[in-house]
Design an enzyme around this catalytic site. Sequence first.
Site, PDB file in Angstrom:
ATOM      1  N   CYS A 146      18.836 -34.762   5.968  1.00 25.72           N
ATOM      2  CA  CYS A 146      18.578 -34.257   7.319  1.00 25.72           C
ATOM      3  C   CYS A 146      19.190 -35.179   8.368  1.00 25.72           C
ATOM      4  CB  CYS A 146      17.066 -34.178   7.588  1.00 25.72           C
ATOM      5  SG  CYS A 146      16.122 -33.206   6.416  1.00 25.72           S
ATOM      6  N   ASP A 175      45.070 -50.786  39.149  1.00 23.93           N
ATOM      7  CA  ASP A 175      44.786 -49.420  39.553  1.00 23.93           C
ATOM      8  C   ASP A 175      44.270 -49.404  41.001  1.00 23.93           C
ATOM      9  OD1 ASP A 175      44.138 -46.542  38.228  1.00 23.93           O
ATOM     10  OD2 ASP A 175      42.643 -47.050  39.743  1.00 23.93           O
TER      11      ASP A 175
END
Length: 498
Positions: A36, A443
């Site tokens: 499971c 950036d």
Amino acid sequence: MPTSLDAERCYRAVASRDARFDGWFFTAVRTTGIYCRPSCPARTPAAANVSFFGTAAGAQAAGFRACRRCRPDAVPGSPEWDVRADVVARAMRLIADSEVERAGVPGLAARLGYSERQVHRLLVGELGVGPLAVARAQRAQTARVLIETTDLPMADVAFAAGFASVRQFNDTVREVFACTPSELRRRRSGGETGAPGWLTLRLAARAPFDAAEVLLFLGLHAVPGLEEWDGTTFSRVLDLPGGPGVVRLSPAPDGGAAVTARLLLTDLRDLRAAVPRCRRLLDLDADPAAVDDVLGADPALAPLVAAAPGRRVPASPDAPETAVRAVLGQQVSVAGARTLTARVVTLAGTPLAEPVGTLTHAFPRPEALAAADLSTVGLTGARSRTLTGLAAALAEGRVALDPGCDRDAAVRDLLALPGIGPWTAALVAMRGLGDPDVWLPGDLALRRSLAGLGSSDADAARRWRPWRSYAVLHLWALAAPHLFTRHPAPAPADRSAS
């Protein structure tokens, strides 16, 4: 049980049904023979009766079958394979991309630069199973999805899932799910199976997940002819081994942590390659709890993380495409980058047999781009030479940007090419290769956001490891809020949003 799993910690997660661990490991119950997901709603088994496996393949190889209640094969993939850069993680990324189906274990080993024996030994040592077993588990998962969500004949399902024969398909389904393919189809819930020719799949993610935000970001960068955005659904052409395919991605109708994917494929066997590419595009296998725990603990980022929990890093289905688009986006606006890229796509891309809406071409392959005359695109001479040089390096194998490549080596090889600097190489690592720990040096949008937070590039490079790529997205949202659902105010575009 793999040595990397802590049994006590795993059992605590199972006892609390903690969905954050779904996909990280699987719980096998010896008294029932079932495995499971950690969040399975069934009664918690006694600790003495469970074993833990890092992959579904490991549980299947040990003789356990998948739980019909929690469907453990339908969970997001383990984020571990995206975070790690070692050979096992690189192998897992390639197996997910169907390398074993395309080239077998010899091809997988060759891509990794190791012998077959070494690759097998490394995977068995960590996962308990070799590459064939991992690939088999993934074929079984694909088969179940197709059985339950389409009306395809079983022979076509077997073919699309990557099985060599219908008999192998039948045997695997019976072994993994303890029922025949026909029985599995009869048990399906009866939901939508999609329009004729289209496959409709649900791609799960870990909560929190804002599908609308990720799709908006991609939509606002959509390249005409290659991509399409209607305000809700993001569509694009995928360059797949069997020919171009089209995918339409939209938020799950139930509002859950998932995306609905509708796929139109030239070759059904390409489903195995298309799904992981869509998952990479949307960053669906990320672990938002781990990311937010680190970034949210920083006073500078805490308000941003609180306002946008679980923010993802939108990526690309193919890193070579990201590299080309990064070069085209250098020093231009988002609109300018879209225009230039659309011209390149029309010039050298693979045309669809028939347009699908406004979609007409797949992105150019490196060899086609290397041979193309770029004089009509509108690039400067230097940019044109950089693009041709990059395409040639990719086509000749001097730069490798596949899912299993060495990311550090890829960045070094990119930087060795004329016209490609640190910002471009870092963007390829972040949005093309899915590296979760990338900072974009120089950036402009990041500098603007950092200045507002009283920080600097040097501070960020130290403080936000190992999740700097996610910090970049939070800071981009601060600088360019129009690209993100939660921040509707307009802002000027610049190269940082490429």
